[in-house]
Enzyme design. Sequence first.
Site, PDB file in Angstrom:
ATOM      1  N   TYR A 154     -96.629 -53.660  30.260  1.00 60.69           N
ATOM      2  CA  TYR A 154     -95.723 -54.587  30.936  1.00 60.69           C
ATOM      3  C   TYR A 154     -94.992 -53.975  32.133  1.00 60.69           C
ATOM      4  O   TYR A 154     -94.025 -54.559  32.611  1.00 60.69           O
ATOM      5  CB  TYR A 154     -94.706 -55.182  29.940  1.00 60.69           C
ATOM      6  CG  TYR A 154     -95.384 -55.946  28.840  1.00 60.69           C
ATOM      7  CD1 TYR A 154     -95.956 -57.196  29.086  1.00 60.69           C
ATOM      8  CD2 TYR A 154     -95.505 -55.404  27.570  1.00 60.69           C
ATOM      9  CE1 TYR A 154     -96.619 -57.882  28.085  1.00 60.69           C
ATOM     10  CE2 TYR A 154     -96.160 -56.089  26.562  1.00 60.69           C
ATOM     11  CZ  TYR A 154     -96.719 -57.327  26.830  1.00 60.69           C
ATOM     12  OH  TYR A 154     -97.380 -58.000  25.840  1.00 60.69           O
TER      13      TYR A 154
ATOM     14  N   ARG B 247     -88.319 -54.053  32.784  1.00 60.44           N
ATOM     15  CA  ARG B 247     -87.903 -54.236  31.389  1.00 60.44           C
ATOM     16  C   ARG B 247     -86.441 -53.855  31.100  1.00 60.44           C
ATOM     17  O   ARG B 247     -85.779 -54.547  30.319  1.00 60.44           O
ATOM     18  CB  ARG B 247     -88.853 -53.479  30.459  1.00 60.44           C
ATOM     19  CG  ARG B 247     -90.281 -54.036  30.480  1.00 60.44           C
ATOM     20  CD  ARG B 247     -91.159 -53.376  29.431  1.00 60.44           C
ATOM     21  NE  ARG B 247     -90.776 -53.791  28.091  1.00 60.44           N
ATOM     22  CZ  ARG B 247     -90.128 -53.013  27.223  1.00 60.44           C
ATOM     23  NH1 ARG B 247     -89.811 -51.768  27.559  1.00 60.44           N
ATOM     24  NH2 ARG B 247     -89.831 -53.467  26.025  1.00 60.44           N
TER      25      ARG B 247
ATOM     26  N   GLU C 258    -104.412 -59.348  18.040  1.00 59.09           N
ATOM     27  CA  GLU C 258    -104.359 -59.224  19.499  1.00 59.09           C
ATOM     28  C   GLU C 258    -103.343 -58.168  19.946  1.00 59.09           C
ATOM     29  O   GLU C 258    -102.316 -58.477  20.534  1.00 59.09           O
ATOM     30  CB  GLU C 258    -103.995 -60.574  20.123  1.00 59.09           C
ATOM     31  CG  GLU C 258    -105.000 -61.661  19.835  1.00 59.09           C
ATOM     32  CD  GLU C 258    -104.504 -63.046  20.226  1.00 59.09           C
ATOM     33  OE1 GLU C 258    -105.330 -63.939  20.397  1.00 59.09           O
ATOM     34  OE2 GLU C 258    -103.264 -63.244  20.353  1.00 59.09           O
ATOM     35  N   PRO C 259    -103.613 -56.888  19.680  1.00 52.68           N
ATOM     36  CA  PRO C 259    -102.697 -55.839  20.134  1.00 52.68           C
ATOM     37  C   PRO C 259    -102.799 -55.624  21.636  1.00 52.68           C
ATOM     38  O   PRO C 259    -103.878 -55.672  22.219  1.00 52.68           O
ATOM     39  CB  PRO C 259    -103.186 -54.605  19.376  1.00 52.68           C
ATOM     40  CG  PRO C 259    -104.657 -54.854  19.182  1.00 52.68           C
ATOM     41  CD  PRO C 259    -104.778 -56.338  18.968  1.00 52.68           C
ATOM     42  N   GLY C 260    -101.684 -55.393  22.264  1.00 52.60           N
ATOM     43  CA  GLY C 260    -101.668 -55.063  23.689  1.00 52.60           C
ATOM     44  C   GLY C 260    -100.832 -53.827  23.922  1.00 52.60           C
ATOM     45  O   GLY C 260    -101.332 -52.741  24.214  1.00 52.60           O
TER      46      GLY C 260
ATOM     47  N   GLY D 167     -97.930 -57.995  18.556  1.00 54.03           N
ATOM     48  CA  GLY D 167     -96.500 -57.761  18.420  1.00 54.03           C
ATOM     49  C   GLY D 167     -96.122 -56.448  17.777  1.00 54.03           C
ATOM     50  O   GLY D 167     -94.947 -56.188  17.498  1.00 54.03           O
TER      51      GLY D 167
ATOM     52  N   TYR E 170     -84.739 -56.873  29.458  1.00 50.04           N
ATOM     53  CA  TYR E 170     -84.608 -56.787  28.006  1.00 50.04           C
ATOM     54  C   TYR E 170     -83.609 -55.724  27.530  1.00 50.04           C
ATOM     55  O   TYR E 170     -83.511 -55.482  26.337  1.00 50.04           O
ATOM     56  CB  TYR E 170     -85.958 -56.440  27.356  1.00 50.04           C
ATOM     57  CG  TYR E 170     -87.087 -57.374  27.643  1.00 50.04           C
ATOM     58  CD1 TYR E 170     -86.966 -58.743  27.413  1.00 50.04           C
ATOM     59  CD2 TYR E 170     -88.300 -56.898  28.128  1.00 50.04           C
ATOM     60  CE1 TYR E 170     -88.025 -59.592  27.657  1.00 50.04           C
ATOM     61  CE2 TYR E 170     -89.367 -57.753  28.372  1.00 50.04           C
ATOM     62  CZ  TYR E 170     -89.226 -59.099  28.139  1.00 50.04           C
ATOM     63  OH  TYR E 170     -90.270 -59.931  28.381  1.00 50.04           O
TER      64      TYR E 170
ATOM     65  N   CYS F 155     -81.688 -52.799  45.867  1.00 55.80           N
ATOM     66  CA  CYS F 155     -80.334 -53.200  46.240  1.00 55.80           C
ATOM     67  C   CYS F 155     -79.821 -54.196  45.203  1.00 55.80           C
ATOM     68  O   CYS F 155     -79.706 -55.400  45.447  1.00 55.80           O
ATOM     69  CB  CYS F 155     -80.342 -53.816  47.640  1.00 55.80           C
ATOM     70  SG  CYS F 155     -78.694 -54.093  48.299  1.00 55.80           S
ATOM     71  N   GLU F 156     -79.532 -53.662  44.019  1.00 57.27           N
ATOM     72  CA  GLU F 156     -79.156 -54.480  42.875  1.00 57.27           C
ATOM     73  C   GLU F 156     -78.407 -53.590  41.889  1.00 57.27           C
ATOM     74  O   GLU F 156     -78.927 -52.556  41.443  1.00 57.27           O
ATOM     75  CB  GLU F 156     -80.407 -55.046  42.203  1.00 57.27           C
ATOM     76  CG  GLU F 156     -80.171 -56.084  41.150  1.00 57.27           C
ATOM     77  CD  GLU F 156     -79.741 -57.414  41.733  1.00 57.27           C
ATOM     78  OE1 GLU F 156     -78.839 -58.034  41.145  1.00 57.27           O
ATOM     79  OE2 GLU F 156     -80.309 -57.835  42.771  1.00 57.27           O
TER      80      GLU F 156
END
EC number: 4.1.1.20
Length: 446
Positions: A390, A330, A290-292, A248, A334, A361-362
């Site tokens: 991500y 993202r 657990e870093p990502g 996190g 988010y 198309c959004e």
Amino acid sequence: MFLTGTMRVNSKGHLEVGGCDTLDLAKEFGTPLYVMDEEQIRKNCAEYRDTFKEHYPNSQVAYAGKAFLTKAMCRLVDDEGLALDVVSGGEIHTALAAGFPAEKMLYHGNNKTPEEIEMALENGVGRFVVDSYSELELLNALAGEAGKVAGLYLRIKPGVEAHTHHYIQTGQVDSKFGMGLADGEAMTAVKMAAKMKHVELKGLHCHIGSQIFDLKPFQMAAAVMVDFMQEIKKKTGTVIGELDLGGGFGIRYTREDSPYSLSGFVELIAKTVKDKCAEHNYPLPKLLVEPGRSIIGEAGITLYTVGSVKEIPGVRKYVAVDGGMMDNLRPAMYEAKYEAVVANRMNDQAEEKVSIAGKACESGDMLIWDIELPKLQRGDLMAVLSTGAYHYSMANNYNRFPRPPVVFVKDGQADLVVARESYDDLVQNDIIPARMQAPAAKKAAN
């Protein structure tokens, strides 16, 4: 503008990464294109590994594969001596296909299927991070059928709320993940596991959220978890030997972001665990993190080619690129914010405020709102920064756009690690029932 890792402006005024001119990369591989700075990824892995070993020798860093996982990334993670956090059968399969050791995998997920659990058991996955009573019972039953004893962690909700987007808060009481402390769920799970023959409780796990800049929640979570380990010892006599504090850790997406130093984080967490264990006269557990995102995030950029430019007088100027929410979900999901540069004109000064639109198309397909950039024109090469985490993982085929390729760059060499999808790839799993065949096809069949 901020550049990280091996990124620099070369003598041609172009953005360079890993010794590779981004214009050359775009010409060879096309756009959109994910570019990963391999040297920076390895440096980040080594910094995590070595800093934890310095401050807490009995430790293990596990890369969180959900941030970005390919076979090449699995090989890199193994090369750097890290374990691997996986969350699905697909991630397990990817790691196994790359030759990653199954015993160094930690298998997460709030709804593991029987088929996924059987696959993990068959291949010798090292730890199952159990999320619920029902999963605990299922794992025990399937391990028994396989004639194995599964090593497990219990995922605990420590009741700590991190100040981040509510979609990525996971440590609070109201979360789909884990078992609570205050309501007695976690202790009940400990007692259940102790009575089971085909599972062995090896440790505890918690994860309080993602993209966190404040160190205090991590410190609080570590203290709560050690307190719970002592409570388990008092009530059951069981000494928990492993503590996984999850990930996190925040990164820099914009100039306003202020990540903490890794050494400061490690020192604080190590001291908290040591002090709490000393307070309880509890043996120091093996400590895992657990870093990502913080390993891969700032090491990645995405290259786009500028297309249409549309100005609404007195309102806004839209600049469209050849990607969007298909390769970066993202912002839509988010409201994530990014910085961008004009990779083919790095020395040009910002002249205007524009908004970067995707081509889906959004209406919500906007990559960046209101950014100051040099005056853009069709054909310019844009690089959006900090897109390593991500982005490829969440890439999709909305509007039937093929997903972009991924290249690793290092020492002037660019290696394709994921090929660009073709239009044929998009339809390879489509099936037209015989009753719906086109007239020409029906005639030929007859």
